[in-house]
Design an enzyme around this catalytic site. Structure first.
Site, PDB file in Angstrom:
ATOM      1  N   CYS A 152       0.814  -1.222   0.000  1.00 26.35           N
ATOM      2  CA  CYS A 152       0.000   0.000   0.000  1.00 26.35           C
ATOM      3  C   CYS A 152       0.846   1.269   0.000  1.00 26.35           C
ATOM      4  CB  CYS A 152      -0.915   0.016   1.214  1.00 26.35           C
ATOM      5  SG  CYS A 152      -1.884  -1.472   1.324  1.00 26.35           S
ATOM      6  N   ASN A 164      -9.917  -1.195   0.020  1.00 27.64           N
ATOM      7  CA  ASN A 164      -8.463  -1.003   0.051  1.00 27.64           C
ATOM      8  C   ASN A 164      -7.887  -1.453  -1.296  1.00 27.64           C
ATOM      9  OD1 ASN A 164      -5.701  -1.253   0.401  1.00 27.64           O
ATOM     10  ND2 ASN A 164      -5.848  -2.152   2.448  1.00 27.64           N
ATOM     11  N   HIS A 194      -3.756   6.631   3.093  1.00 28.92           N
ATOM     12  CA  HIS A 194      -4.085   5.354   2.454  1.00 28.92           C
ATOM     13  C   HIS A 194      -5.442   4.892   2.975  1.00 28.92           C
ATOM     14  CE1 HIS A 194      -4.121   1.261   1.235  1.00 28.92           C
ATOM     15  NE2 HIS A 194      -3.836   0.775   2.428  1.00 28.92           N
TER      16      HIS A 194
HETATM   17  N1  ACO Z   1     -17.801 -10.456   8.951  1.00 33.56           N
HETATM   18  C1  ACO Z   1     -18.214 -10.789  10.187  1.00 33.56           C
HETATM   19  N2  ACO Z   1     -17.372 -11.082  11.182  1.00 33.56           N
HETATM   20  C2  ACO Z   1     -16.063 -11.032  10.924  1.00 33.56           C
HETATM   21  C3  ACO Z   1     -15.558 -10.701   9.665  1.00 33.56           C
HETATM   22  C4  ACO Z   1     -16.482 -10.406   8.652  1.00 33.56           C
HETATM   23  N3  ACO Z   1     -16.109 -10.061   7.402  1.00 33.56           N
HETATM   24  N4  ACO Z   1     -14.203 -10.725   9.695  1.00 33.56           N
HETATM   25  C5  ACO Z   1     -13.864 -11.055  10.950  1.00 33.56           C
HETATM   26  N5  ACO Z   1     -14.996 -11.254  11.697  1.00 33.56           N
HETATM   27  C6  ACO Z   1     -15.092 -11.634  13.108  1.00 33.56           C
HETATM   28  C7  ACO Z   1     -13.849 -12.326  13.615  1.00 33.56           C
HETATM   29  O1  ACO Z   1     -13.912 -13.700  13.337  1.00 33.56           O
HETATM   30  C8  ACO Z   1     -13.938 -12.026  15.093  1.00 33.56           C
HETATM   31  O2  ACO Z   1     -14.846 -12.904  15.655  1.00 33.56           O
HETATM   32  P1  ACO Z   1     -14.562 -13.487  17.140  1.00 33.56           P
HETATM   33  O3  ACO Z   1     -14.539 -12.281  18.049  1.00 33.56           O
HETATM   34  O4  ACO Z   1     -15.726 -14.386  17.365  1.00 33.56           O
HETATM   35  O5  ACO Z   1     -13.254 -14.174  17.065  1.00 33.56           O
HETATM   36  C9  ACO Z   1     -14.539 -10.627  15.140  1.00 33.56           C
HETATM   37  O6  ACO Z   1     -15.196 -10.435  13.880  1.00 33.56           O
HETATM   38  C10 ACO Z   1     -13.548  -9.516  15.359  1.00 33.56           C
HETATM   39  O7  ACO Z   1     -12.439  -9.715  14.453  1.00 33.56           O
HETATM   40  P2  ACO Z   1     -11.232  -8.732  14.411  1.00 33.56           P
HETATM   41  O8  ACO Z   1     -10.220  -9.264  13.431  1.00 33.56           O
HETATM   42  O9  ACO Z   1     -10.771  -8.438  15.801  1.00 33.56           O
HETATM   43  O10 ACO Z   1     -11.933  -7.430  13.800  1.00 33.56           O
HETATM   44  P3  ACO Z   1     -11.331  -6.001  13.616  1.00 33.56           P
HETATM   45  O11 ACO Z   1     -12.218  -5.036  14.253  1.00 33.56           O
HETATM   46  O12 ACO Z   1      -9.853  -5.945  13.919  1.00 33.56           O
HETATM   47  O13 ACO Z   1     -11.478  -5.788  12.039  1.00 33.56           O
HETATM   48  C11 ACO Z   1     -10.113  -5.757  10.068  1.00 33.56           C
HETATM   49  C12 ACO Z   1     -10.782  -6.619  11.144  1.00 33.56           C
HETATM   50  C13 ACO Z   1     -11.209  -5.035   9.331  1.00 33.56           C
HETATM   51  C14 ACO Z   1      -9.341  -6.661   9.133  1.00 33.56           C
HETATM   52  C15 ACO Z   1      -9.153  -4.732  10.753  1.00 33.56           C
HETATM   53  O14 ACO Z   1      -8.345  -5.383  11.672  1.00 33.56           O
HETATM   54  C16 ACO Z   1      -8.271  -3.994   9.749  1.00 33.56           C
HETATM   55  O15 ACO Z   1      -8.735  -3.195   8.964  1.00 33.56           O
HETATM   56  N6  ACO Z   1      -6.942  -4.196   9.844  1.00 33.56           N
HETATM   57  C17 ACO Z   1      -5.947  -3.473   9.055  1.00 33.56           C
HETATM   58  C18 ACO Z   1      -5.835  -4.015   7.668  1.00 33.56           C
HETATM   59  C19 ACO Z   1      -4.710  -3.266   6.974  1.00 33.56           C
HETATM   60  O16 ACO Z   1      -4.579  -2.073   7.110  1.00 33.56           O
HETATM   61  N7  ACO Z   1      -3.859  -3.975   6.262  1.00 33.56           N
HETATM   62  C20 ACO Z   1      -2.612  -3.384   5.790  1.00 33.56           C
HETATM   63  C21 ACO Z   1      -2.719  -2.640   4.572  1.00 33.56           C
HETATM   64  S1  ACO Z   1      -3.255  -3.650   3.247  1.00 33.56           S
HETATM   65  C22 ACO Z   1      -1.939  -3.871   2.136  1.00 33.56           C
HETATM   66  O17 ACO Z   1      -0.821  -3.609   2.398  1.00 33.56           O
HETATM   67  C23 ACO Z   1      -2.278  -4.561   0.799  1.00 33.56           C
END
Ligand code: ACO
Length: 328
Positions: free
Chosen positions: A115, A285, A255
């Site tokens: 990214c 993203n 980003h």
């Molecule tokens: N729908 C429903 N539930 C979901 C989903 C979904 N799509 N995805 C995960 N969950 C559940 C999980 O299983 C978890 O359930 P549990 O509590 O029973 O275990 C719960 O939701 C919470 O999951 P988290 O992973 O803690 O959710 P979070 O609030 O952290 O959101 C996300 C996840 C959206 C991926 C977030 O962490 C994020 O945006 N991270 C950064 C991503 C990023 O910036 N990446 C780098 C850049 S990308 C690049 O370089 C190409």
């Protein structure tokens, strides 16, 4: 040769017609529009159809940027295509784009910094223009990430979209242009976001494909915290270097990874939400394409006036991050 400042002279963007909505994803994995919207801010993302590929969008975005910069493709000395989803391993997508554009006098290559790729490319182009080695550079961020997304993994498939953004850079007039840039990486966190298969380490076989080893694997939670910290820190750094403070910024284009990340960075910088650009609802993203797509949308919407301070920041797999401060 005397050192000159570089500026962005023209921008462009392109993406597939195909759109994947949260409602579509509800039919594919156990998720909901409500979860995706609340946790990420994403409502829909563009998705390339069969037969569409990265350079297709990169060329469209580049043509627009070149036209707006009012230069001839033969004047371009450098073509950088930032991507983690190239058309193919060899040759570089940069070379394929160069050929399509007729930019035959340029050096062209791909840059892999996830990214942060566009900001890495902008930094490289800025330095080459500054030293007088080239006059014009074309910096592109282009991705068809949905080819690397496992549509059975709800934690990643909701996030990523496809598209391309491009910027022509060249010598600045007056005191405008790129004031400061900073890029960083920390490979100790490589496995926070990676695609384990498909290269020389785990070469592509029918078995690795069946195991989905070419798909992105991500530890979202940990990346989230690093993204917020890194983007805020690097923003302060580029501002300090140029002698400015967050309150001087007229437009902040981060980003587009997650609306909650954007909000947390803005809050750390203590800048008003009204100056922070967001298009995540409609693109998701798009990795390296995210910042240049957003930049082009801001240009088209007339969001910057001459002399405005525009702050760019990014964070991605690697992990990588970067920032740039531009006097528009
Ligand atoms: N729908 C429903 N539930 C979901 C989903 C979904 N799509 N995805 C995960 N969950 C559940 C999980 O299983 C978890 O359930 P549990 O509590 O029973 O275990 C719960 O939701 C919470 O999951 P988290 O992973 O803690 O959710 P979070 O609030 O952290 O959101 C996300 C996840 C959206 C991926 C977030 O962490 C994020 O945006 N991270 C950064 C991503 C990023 O910036 N990446 C780098 C850049 S990308 C690049 O370089 C190409």
């Amino acid at each position: 040769m005397a050192e000159v400042r570089s500026a962005i002279l023209g921008t462009g963007r392109a993406y597939p017609q195909g759109i994947l909505t949260n409602a579509d994803l509800e039919k594919m994995v156990e998720t909901s529009d409500d979860w995706i919207t609340t946790r990420t801010g994403i409502k829909e993302r563009h998705r390339a159809a069969e037969g569409e590929y990265t350079s297709l969008f990169a060329v469209q975005a580049s043509r627009q940027a070149i036209e707006r910069a009012r230069i001839d493709p033969l004047e371009i000395g450098l073509v950088i295509c930032a991507t983690v989803s190239p058309d193919q391993i060899l040759p570089s997508t940069g070379c394929l784009i160069q050929a399509e554009l007729g930019a035959h006098k340029a050096a062209a290559f791909d840059l892999v910094a996830a990214c942060s790729g566009f900001l890495y490319g902008l930094t490289m182009a800025d330095k080459m223009i500054k030293t007088g080695q080239i006059r014009y550079a074309l910096v592109i961020g282009a991705e068809v990430l949905t080819r690397y997304v496992d549509f059975t993994d709800r934690s990643t498939c909701i996030l990523f979209g496809d598209g391309a953004g491009a910027a022509v850079m060249g010598p600045a007039e007056g005191d405008r242009g790129v004031l400061s840039t900073r890029i960083y990486s920390d490979g100790r966190f490589a496995e926070q976001l990676y695609s384990p298969g498909g290269g020389t380490r785990v070469r592509p076989t029918a078995e690795t494909l069946a195991q989905g080893l070419h798909y992105f694997k991500m530890k979202g939670n940990e990346l989230f915290k690093m993204a917020v910290r890194s983007m805020a820190d690097v923003s302060i750094e580029v501002l300090n270097e140029a002698g400015f403070k967050p309150e001087d910024v007229k437009l902040f284009i981060p980003h587009q990874a997650n609306q909650r990340i954007t909000d947390a960075v803005a809050s750390r910088l203590n800048v008003d939400g009204s100056i922070v650009y967001s298009n995540i609802a409609y693109h998701g993203n798009t990795s390296a394409a995210s910042v240049p797509i957003a930049l082009d949308e801001c240009v088209e919407k007339g969001m910057m006036s001459e002399g405005d301070l525009v702050l760019l920041a990014s964070f991605g797999g690697g992990v990588t991050w970067g920032g740039a401060l531009i006097k528009w």
